[in-house]
Design a protein around this motif. Structure first.
Motif, short mmCIF file in Angstrom:
data_model
loop_
_atom_site.label_atom_id
_atom_site.label_comp_id
_atom_site.label_asym_id
_atom_site.label_seq_id
_atom_site.Cartn_x
_atom_site.Cartn_y
_atom_site.Cartn_z
N GLY A 29 0.79 -1.22 0.00
CA GLY A 29 0.00 0.00 0.00
C GLY A 29 0.82 1.27 0.00
O GLY A 29 0.43 2.27 -0.57
N THR A 30 1.97 1.25 0.64
CA THR A 30 2.79 2.45 0.76
C THR A 30 4.25 2.11 0.48
O THR A 30 4.62 0.95 0.36
CB THR A 30 2.70 3.04 2.18
N MET A 36 9.50 -2.68 3.73
CA MET A 36 9.42 -3.80 4.66
C MET A 36 9.41 -5.13 3.90
O MET A 36 10.05 -6.09 4.31
CB MET A 36 8.19 -3.66 5.55
N LEU A 37 8.68 -5.18 2.80
CA LEU A 37 8.63 -6.39 1.98
C LEU A 37 10.02 -6.70 1.42
O LEU A 37 10.49 -7.84 1.51
CB LEU A 37 7.63 -6.21 0.84
#
Length: 92
Positions: A29-30, A36-37
């Protein structure tokens, strides 16, 4: 012998092509979600594991047990009050 799979699930294909194909099923989403992924994937997590962790993190407080724990934890309320009044912040 050509049909044998490499050990431990490794393939000869580069990681970036696998990520592009699999990102069709998950869209961060951001920019923070994307970072983080990427961090989880670079840390050695499999795609499914990384996406599962991000989903758990995103929906953690929808869990009834977590909501109850937070409601009953007065220390969390106090820290929230401190944060809202600028007495503590989330930076290191």
């Amino acid at each position: 012998m050509r049909d044998m799979q490499p050990p431990n699930g490794f393939t000869d294909q580069p990681k970036h092509s696998a990520r592009k194909l699999e990102t069709k099923h998950y869209s961060p989403g951001t920019n923070k979600d994307q970072l983080m992924l990427d961090y989880l994937l670079d840390s050695g997590f499999q795609w499914e594991e990384a996406v599962t962790l991000l989903n758990l993190r995103e929906h953690l407080y929808e869990n009834a047990e977590m909501r109850q724990r937070i409601t009953e934890d007065y220390r969390m309320h106090f820290v929230k009050w401190l944060y809202e009044h600028g007495l503590v912040n989330d930076s290191f």
